[in-house]
Design a protein around this motif. Structure first.
Motif, short mmCIF file in Angstrom:
data_model
loop_
_atom_site.label_atom_id
_atom_site.label_comp_id
_atom_site.label_asym_id
_atom_site.label_seq_id
_atom_site.Cartn_x
_atom_site.Cartn_y
_atom_site.Cartn_z
N VAL A 1 0.84 -1.21 0.00
CA VAL A 1 0.00 0.00 0.00
C VAL A 1 0.87 1.25 0.00
O VAL A 1 0.61 2.20 -0.75
N ALA A 2 1.91 1.26 0.82
CA ALA A 2 2.79 2.43 0.87
C ALA A 2 3.49 2.66 -0.46
O ALA A 2 3.56 3.79 -0.95
N THR A 3 3.99 1.60 -1.07
CA THR A 3 4.67 1.72 -2.35
C THR A 3 3.71 2.23 -3.43
O THR A 3 4.04 3.13 -4.19
N THR A 4 2.55 1.65 -3.49
CA THR A 4 1.57 2.07 -4.49
C THR A 4 1.12 3.50 -4.24
O THR A 4 0.93 4.27 -5.19
N SER A 5 0.97 3.87 -3.00
CA SER A 5 0.56 5.23 -2.68
C SER A 5 1.61 6.25 -3.11
O SER A 5 1.28 7.32 -3.62
N VAL A 6 2.88 5.90 -2.94
CA VAL A 6 3.96 6.81 -3.33
C VAL A 6 4.02 6.97 -4.84
O VAL A 6 4.18 8.07 -5.36
N PHE A 7 3.88 5.86 -5.57
CA PHE A 7 4.04 5.90 -7.02
C PHE A 7 2.75 6.18 -7.78
O PHE A 7 2.78 6.32 -8.99
N SER A 8 1.62 6.27 -7.10
CA SER A 8 0.35 6.56 -7.76
C SER A 8 -0.26 7.85 -7.21
O SER A 8 -1.43 7.88 -6.82
N ARG A 9 0.53 8.88 -7.17
CA ARG A 9 0.05 10.15 -6.61
C ARG A 9 -1.16 10.68 -7.36
O ARG A 9 -2.11 11.18 -6.76
N GLU A 10 -1.13 10.60 -8.68
CA GLU A 10 -2.23 11.16 -9.47
C GLU A 10 -3.53 10.39 -9.22
O GLU A 10 -4.59 10.99 -9.06
N ARG A 11 -3.46 9.08 -9.16
CA ARG A 11 -4.65 8.28 -8.89
C ARG A 11 -5.17 8.58 -7.48
O ARG A 11 -6.37 8.70 -7.26
N ARG A 12 -4.27 8.70 -6.52
CA ARG A 12 -4.66 9.02 -5.15
C ARG A 12 -5.31 10.40 -5.09
O ARG A 12 -6.30 10.60 -4.39
N ARG A 13 -4.78 11.35 -5.86
CA ARG A 13 -5.35 12.69 -5.89
C ARG A 13 -6.76 12.68 -6.48
O ARG A 13 -7.66 13.34 -5.97
N ARG A 14 -6.95 11.94 -7.57
CA ARG A 14 -8.26 11.91 -8.23
C ARG A 14 -9.32 11.20 -7.40
O ARG A 14 -10.48 11.59 -7.40
N LEU A 15 -8.93 10.13 -6.73
CA LEU A 15 -9.91 9.33 -5.97
C LEU A 15 -10.10 9.82 -4.54
O LEU A 15 -11.14 9.57 -3.95
N GLY A 16 -9.10 10.45 -3.99
CA GLY A 16 -9.10 10.72 -2.55
C GLY A 16 -8.47 9.52 -1.87
O GLY A 16 -8.50 8.40 -2.38
N PHE A 17 -7.89 9.75 -0.70
CA PHE A 17 -7.12 8.68 -0.08
C PHE A 17 -7.98 7.48 0.32
O PHE A 17 -7.58 6.33 0.14
N ALA A 18 -9.18 7.71 0.84
CA ALA A 18 -10.01 6.60 1.30
C ALA A 18 -10.44 5.70 0.14
O ALA A 18 -10.30 4.47 0.22
N TYR B 1 -7.41 -0.20 -3.84
CA TYR B 1 -6.18 -0.97 -3.91
C TYR B 1 -6.25 -2.21 -3.03
O TYR B 1 -5.80 -3.29 -3.42
N LEU B 2 -6.81 -2.07 -1.84
CA LEU B 2 -6.93 -3.23 -0.95
C LEU B 2 -7.84 -4.30 -1.55
O LEU B 2 -7.62 -5.49 -1.33
N SER B 3 -8.86 -3.88 -2.30
CA SER B 3 -9.73 -4.85 -2.96
C SER B 3 -8.96 -5.67 -3.99
O SER B 3 -9.28 -6.83 -4.24
N ILE B 4 -7.95 -5.08 -4.58
CA ILE B 4 -7.14 -5.77 -5.57
C ILE B 4 -6.06 -6.62 -4.91
O ILE B 4 -5.85 -7.77 -5.27
N ALA B 5 -5.37 -6.08 -3.92
CA ALA B 5 -4.16 -6.70 -3.41
C ALA B 5 -4.37 -7.66 -2.24
O ALA B 5 -3.59 -8.61 -2.08
N ALA B 6 -5.37 -7.45 -1.43
CA ALA B 6 -5.49 -8.23 -0.19
C ALA B 6 -5.74 -9.71 -0.43
O ALA B 6 -5.14 -10.56 0.23
N VAL B 7 -6.60 -10.05 -1.37
CA VAL B 7 -6.96 -11.46 -1.57
C VAL B 7 -5.77 -12.29 -2.05
O VAL B 7 -5.47 -13.33 -1.46
N PRO B 8 -5.05 -11.89 -3.11
CA PRO B 8 -3.91 -12.72 -3.52
C PRO B 8 -2.82 -12.81 -2.45
O PRO B 8 -2.25 -13.88 -2.24
N LEU B 9 -2.52 -11.70 -1.78
CA LEU B 9 -1.51 -11.74 -0.74
C LEU B 9 -1.92 -12.66 0.41
O LEU B 9 -1.12 -13.42 0.92
N PHE B 10 -3.18 -12.58 0.80
CA PHE B 10 -3.68 -13.46 1.87
C PHE B 10 -3.60 -14.92 1.43
O PHE B 10 -3.20 -15.79 2.21
N GLY B 11 -3.95 -15.18 0.18
CA GLY B 11 -3.90 -16.55 -0.33
C GLY B 11 -2.49 -17.10 -0.35
O GLY B 11 -2.25 -18.25 0.05
#
Length: 137
Positions: free
Chosen positions: A28-45, A51-61
């Protein structure tokens, strides 16, 4: 009455949860640093939820489910090689089913849609700027 989940499975899953949390936080930290524009457009929440919807399931698996399955299978009498392959198939099955559910369930479906649409908009704007094309807006 047989155990629903063997104790070795549960113990190993609990041991792996801190590693899952650390890897997820780093991702999350890495993606947040390198995706500033996406974070700006969507808002942090909304950015974080998408991002968690994409990353959490495979990492947990990969981190929790596979390690716990392998430990449970080895304690159930499967050899190392058999437990390795069975846990691999179990992990893949978990990831496929969980990703399918995440992509179709109401709250996460919208988070993923917004996250992906922000990415498309960013790349459309970049390509238009690079190619000298005026924006449609």
């Amino acid at each position: 009455m047989p155990e629903l989940l063997p104790s070795a499975f549960v113990e190993r899953a609990i041991e792996q949860l801190p590693w899952f949390a650390v890897v997820l936080l780093v991702a999350v930290a890495t993606t947040s640093v390198f995706s500033r524009e996406r974070r700006r457009r969507l808002g942090f929440a909304r950015f974080l939820l998408g991002y968690l919807s994409i990353a959490a399931v495979p990492l947990f698996g990969v981190i929790v489910v596979r390690a716990a399955l392998r430990e449970g299978l080895e304690s159930a009498g499967h050899g190392w090689w058999g437990a390795l392959w069975l846990s691999l198939f179990g992990m893949v099955g978990f990831i496929v089913v969980a990703q399918w559910l995440v992509r179709r369930m109401p709250p996460t479906r919208e988070w993923l849609r917004d996250y992906r649409q922000a990415g498309r908009d960013i790349w459309r704007d970049r390509l238009a700027r690079w190619l000298g094309v005026r924006s449609r807006d």
